[in-house]
Design an enzyme around this catalytic site. Sequence first.
Site, PDB file in Angstrom:
ATOM      1  N   TRP A 102      -2.169  -4.064   1.629  1.00 15.97           N
ATOM      2  CA  TRP A 102      -2.985  -2.848   1.632  1.00 15.97           C
ATOM      3  C   TRP A 102      -4.455  -3.172   1.765  1.00 15.97           C
ATOM      4  O   TRP A 102      -5.187  -2.517   2.516  1.00 15.97           O
ATOM      5  CB  TRP A 102      -2.722  -1.997   0.390  1.00 15.97           C
ATOM      6  N   ASP A 169      -9.176   1.022  -4.350  1.00 17.37           N
ATOM      7  CA  ASP A 169      -7.858   1.598  -4.085  1.00 17.37           C
ATOM      8  C   ASP A 169      -7.025   1.414  -5.354  1.00 17.37           C
ATOM      9  O   ASP A 169      -6.620   0.309  -5.684  1.00 17.37           O
ATOM     10  CB  ASP A 169      -7.216   0.871  -2.895  1.00 17.37           C
ATOM     11  N   LYS A 193       2.809   6.853  -6.206  1.00 18.54           N
ATOM     12  CA  LYS A 193       3.184   5.706  -7.027  1.00 18.54           C
ATOM     13  C   LYS A 193       3.188   6.098  -8.493  1.00 18.54           C
ATOM     14  O   LYS A 193       4.174   5.938  -9.184  1.00 18.54           O
ATOM     15  CB  LYS A 193       2.219   4.534  -6.799  1.00 18.54           C
TER      16      LYS A 193
END
Length: 357
Positions: A102, A169, A193
């Site tokens: 990511w 993030d 998530k």
Amino acid sequence: MSKPHNFSAGPGILPEEVLTQAAAAVLNYNNSGLSILEVSHRGKDFVADMDKATQLVKDLLNIPAGYSVIYLQGGASLQFTMVPYNLMKVGGKAAYANTGVWASKAQKEAKLFGEMIEIASSKDKNFSYIPKGYEIPTDLDYFHFTSNNTIYGTQYRNFPESKVPVVCDMSSDIFSRWFDVTKFDLIYAGAQKNMGPAGTTMVIVKDEFLGKSGRQIPSMLDYKIHIEGESMYNTPAVYPVYVSMLTLQWLKDHGGVKWIEEINRQKQELFYTELDNNPAFIGTASKEDRSWMNACFLLKDESLDAEFSKLLKEANISGLKGHRSVGGYRASMYNALPLESVKVLVDVMKEFGRKVG
Ligand SMILES: *Cc1c(COP(=O)(O)O)cnc(C)c1O
């Protein structure tokens, strides 16, 4: 059939209470006789719920004045683009720490807007640790990092000290532990998530950080437009925002972030203690950087995979398969996963260890 113990990495587990309320709203939203799926987002019921979803983030993280909270679409992945588009000045520069897939994808997008410098990376060891001890330059528009690396199972225990604005993030560990929001200028998290279903992404941004890039920003990619529109510049992801609101309300009702942090502490301790004591398993992440949310591990003897999988199945454990880039197994222990589920997993690991040991 009773519900499996759900260790899915994402979309991940939601609290049972939330699923019950969410299901009811599909048939009858706030006693209107209508489904939440078929009413206007500008009706008073949903406007109130959007406000609640925003206020709950502020309450749970104790966010001071001067920050805005918005719900967007496009996933955390669109934030990889929106962050540099809004925050990197023309001819500007930003630094990124590369701790996994990511983080790398975020870097790739930043390069489209200016100078992206990678000031730390753990790629040399397949992202199995968090790089430390690096200096963050002071001539930057911002510094970007990923607080929890969902795929590799590493997590920052201490956040880097920075003199430049910090962007993070937090998709896979937001609301899992207490932290000081004021150390950050922008935080983003895909809901699926640890805070809701897929389809919305929550952004917390310091207002004074915006409007300085000198760029023309398309409306849908401009944070200011979404802030002014109170997350309703266009039709928001009504249902994902609603279910996120229910999940945040659940968290608040039970005692908030400090309450869940204590449970998350117990879950990871239970799991990693077994991992370290059981010779049938090997953890893949460096011990000091282990994630409380995603625990990645391998079997010492991979040929016993079918045997372990059979025990998992018998114990009604689901979602434990590792990401394809790491292999093995990954136990995702998000907020809604009960301690009891970790106990069941640990019992299976013990049984497996006895059988093959
Ligand atoms: C899952 C994940 C993403 C990607 O999220 P999308 O909503 O699929 O774009 C980004 N960052 C982290 C840390 C993630 O766990």
